[in-house]
Each structure stands twice: as structure tokens, then as C-alpha cells.
Design an enzyme around this catalytic site. Structure first.
Site, short mmCIF file in Angstrom:
data_model
loop_
_atom_site.label_atom_id
_atom_site.label_comp_id
_atom_site.label_asym_id
_atom_site.label_seq_id
_atom_site.Cartn_x
_atom_site.Cartn_y
_atom_site.Cartn_z
N LEU A 113 41.39 -10.91 10.76
CA LEU A 113 40.24 -10.68 9.91
C LEU A 113 39.99 -9.20 9.65
CD1 LEU A 113 37.75 -13.35 11.30
CD2 LEU A 113 38.47 -13.16 8.93
N ASP A 142 42.82 0.08 15.99
CA ASP A 142 43.31 -0.95 16.88
C ASP A 142 43.75 -0.27 18.16
OD1 ASP A 142 44.22 -4.08 16.20
OD2 ASP A 142 45.25 -3.22 17.93
N ASN A 176 34.27 -4.90 13.86
CA ASN A 176 35.01 -6.16 13.99
C ASN A 176 35.74 -6.31 15.32
OD1 ASN A 176 36.54 -8.58 12.75
ND2 ASN A 176 38.20 -7.20 13.35
N TYR A 208 31.23 -14.29 25.16
CA TYR A 208 31.41 -14.10 23.72
C TYR A 208 30.16 -14.51 22.95
CZ TYR A 208 33.60 -14.73 19.09
OH TYR A 208 33.93 -14.68 17.76
N LYS A 246 27.81 -12.02 20.72
CA LYS A 246 27.66 -12.24 19.28
C LYS A 246 26.21 -12.51 18.89
CE LYS A 246 31.89 -11.68 17.81
NZ LYS A 246 32.20 -10.45 17.04
N THR A 304 42.66 -18.48 11.78
CA THR A 304 43.28 -17.41 12.55
C THR A 304 43.98 -18.02 13.75
OG1 THR A 304 41.32 -17.08 13.94
CG2 THR A 304 41.43 -15.82 11.88
#
Length: 303
Positions: A17, A36, A89, A155, A159, A189
Site C-alpha cells: 500500500l 522503508d 503508513n 495492532y 490503529k 495484500t
């Protein structure tokens, strides 16, 4: 959508993404800082963007601490002169049920997703306020943060926190002309291919080159990473001026606005509530229609 003259940082943009976001921003004219943890992945992403005529540079860093966040902002300014857009992201997964999740599992995910969003947004906000021309913070959340998800304590909590930060920062940065929104994406993904109901359909689509079926694209809101990237481009643009403090879902053919948490039902008791009174009130009153929790299991149509 025209983003010429704008400069964007996209964390975790070497693949998946994040790469789609960076490519979409570059295709619309923005200069992009790719990020990255893998040098080869960063180099490939930058090469892919520049091969299409875009402008890009790369930073190899694990987001989370302040030094990495500042490096991303400094690189944007050094290479392209300014910073207009930040897309947070970057993320990792360490899925385990509560009784098996270690301190490290929890801390690692929260550090990258939640703290990484905070440190990068803070560094970007400082720069954008200094420039005095506004800006865009686009924070990537998840359906897990809105509804919870089995095995994703770390997670889902991170989020959910990201959406709360978007709402808070929209208030704090509004006078500076900086909008802040959370995006709730769903796309095919490597992660979604681990969901049994999705895996065979995604794999068949990849094998044949045929689009994902309508029931996935419409009912489940699941499509390609490129489908999601359109919202990022919009939120980075001048056309989204005035859109702030929102949690916006996108995936496949669906575009959605997530509701802010609010009181669903209310009862009053003069002088306050006792435990016994709550026990009487709950089943037929305030608690008569409890909220659901967890991401609903996808349902393929019956042939």
C-alpha cells in the site's frame, strides 16, 4: 488531480500500500520521499517512480524515534525545498491472542504504528507551521482499529489511537491551515491473503488477471492497492481543503465515512445509579441493543 509543487513523505512506502501511495502522489506531480527499512526495497521504489517521470528520493529508517522522523523531514526539505504532505503508513504485525502476546510483541507494534505516527507527525507539523502555507497529514488506520480484531490487541489499539490523534491534531493544527485525516484502507495484500475467505479469490484474480468479483469490491470493499491510493491523492490536494478530523474508509468500489464514537442510548436516574438499578435498567433499556465487535466475517454470495 494536480500536486505539482508539493512535496510528500510516505513512511513504509517501499512496497504494498505504501508504494502505491507514493506512486500515486508522484504521478499527480508531487516530489516524494520514499521510506522503508530495506535499502534494496527503497532503491527499487525510487527507481520505479523516476522511471515513470516522477521525482523521488529514499530514506532507509525504522520509524518510531524522533531521529528517524526528523531525518525524513530534513530529507524532504534538503532535496525538494519544503514539505507539504505526510502519509504515515509504516507498520508491522505481531499477531497473538492476549494470553500469548509478549511485552515485546505489544511494544514493537505500538512503537512503529502509534509512536511512529506521533513522532513523524510532530516533526512534519513543526516544519509546516514554520513554512506558514498549511499542509496535509494523512494517517493510516485500519478496520481493526475501528472494530477490534481477533489476535490483534497491539495492532487494533495502535490503529484506534491513530484515529484519536487525527481528531485531536485537526483541532490543534487547524489555525495553521494543516488538515489531519485518518484513512481506513482495505486492499488485496499479502496480509489479506491470509484470510481464508479472501485467499482463493485473490489468488485466482492474480492468476487470471481478472478483476476481483463485485461481491468483494462492493460488499466487502476490497480491491487493489491502487484503489486505495486515490483517496491519498485527494487528501494531499488543495481540493480537500476543509476536510479534516475525519476517518475515511476506502477499498474496492467503496468510499465511506466512519462515524465518531457517540452515545447510542441514555437513561437517567435521579441522584445517580446503584449497581442494582443498573442491573434492572440494562437488559431492557440502555443495553437492549448492544454494539457488535470484531470485523464481520466476509460472506461470499450463494451460487
Amino acid at each position: 488531480m494536480d500536486l505539482h509543487g508539493k512535496v510528500a513523505v510516505v513512511t513504509g512506502s517501499g512496497r504494498g500500500l505504501g508504494l502505491a501511495y507514493a506512486q500515486a502522489l508522484a504521478a499527480a506531480g508531487a516530489a516524494v520521499v520514499v521510506n522503508d527499512v530495506d535499502q534494496a526495497v527503497v532503491d527499487d521504489a525510487v527507481a520505479a517512480i523516476t522511471a515513470e517521470g516522477g521525482r523521488a528520493t529514499g530514506v532507509v529508517a525504522a520509524v518510531g524515534d524522533s531521529a528517524a522522523a526528523q531525518e525524513l523531514v530534513d530529507t524532504a526539505v534538503r532535496e525538494f525545498g519544503r514539505l507539504d504532505v505526510l502519509v504515515t503508513n509504516a507498520g508491522i504485525l505481531r499477531d497473538r491472542v492476549l494470553w500469548k502476546m509478549t511485552d515485546e510483541d505489544f511494544d514493537d507494534v505500538v512503537r512503529v504504528h502509534l509512536r511512529g505516527t506521533f513522532t513523524c507527525a510532530r516533526a512534519a507539523a513543526v516544519r509546516m507551521r514554520e513554512q506558514g502555507t498549511g499542509g496535509r497529514l494523512v494517517l493510516i488506520s485500519s478496520p481493526a482499529g475501528q472494530r477490534g480484531n481477533f489476535g490483534q490487541t497491539n495492532y487494533a489499539a495502535a490503529k484506534a489511537g491513530i484515529v484519536a490523534m487525527a481528531r485531536t491534531w485537526a483541532m490543534e493544527l487547524g489555525r495553521a491551515g494543516i488538515t489531519v485525516n485518518a484513512v481506513v484502507p482495505v486492499a488485496a495484500t499479502e496480509m489479506t491473503k491470509t484470510i481464508p475467505a479472501f485467499a482463493p479469490v485473490i489468488e485466482e484474480s492474480e492468476r487470471t488477471g481478472e478483476p476481483l468479483p463485485d461481491w468483494l469490491r462492493k460488499d466487502e470493499g476490497l480491491g487493489t492497492v491502487e484503489d486505495v491510493a486515490a483517496l491519498i491523492t485527494f487528501l494531499a490536494s488543495d481540493d480537500s481543503d476543509g476536510v479534516t478530523g475525519q476517518a475515511i474508509g476506502i477499498g474496492g468500489d467503496r468510499l465511506a465515512l466512519w462515524a465518531h464514537p457517540k452515545e447510542k442510548s441514555v437513561a437517567l436516574a435521579d441522584g445517580g445509579w446503584t449497581a442494582d438499578a443498573i442491573a434492572v435498567e440494562w437488559p431492557g433499556g440502555v443495553g437492549a441493543e448492544p454494539e457488535t465487535y470484531g470485523i464481520p466475517a466476509p460472506q461470499a454470495p450463494v451460487a
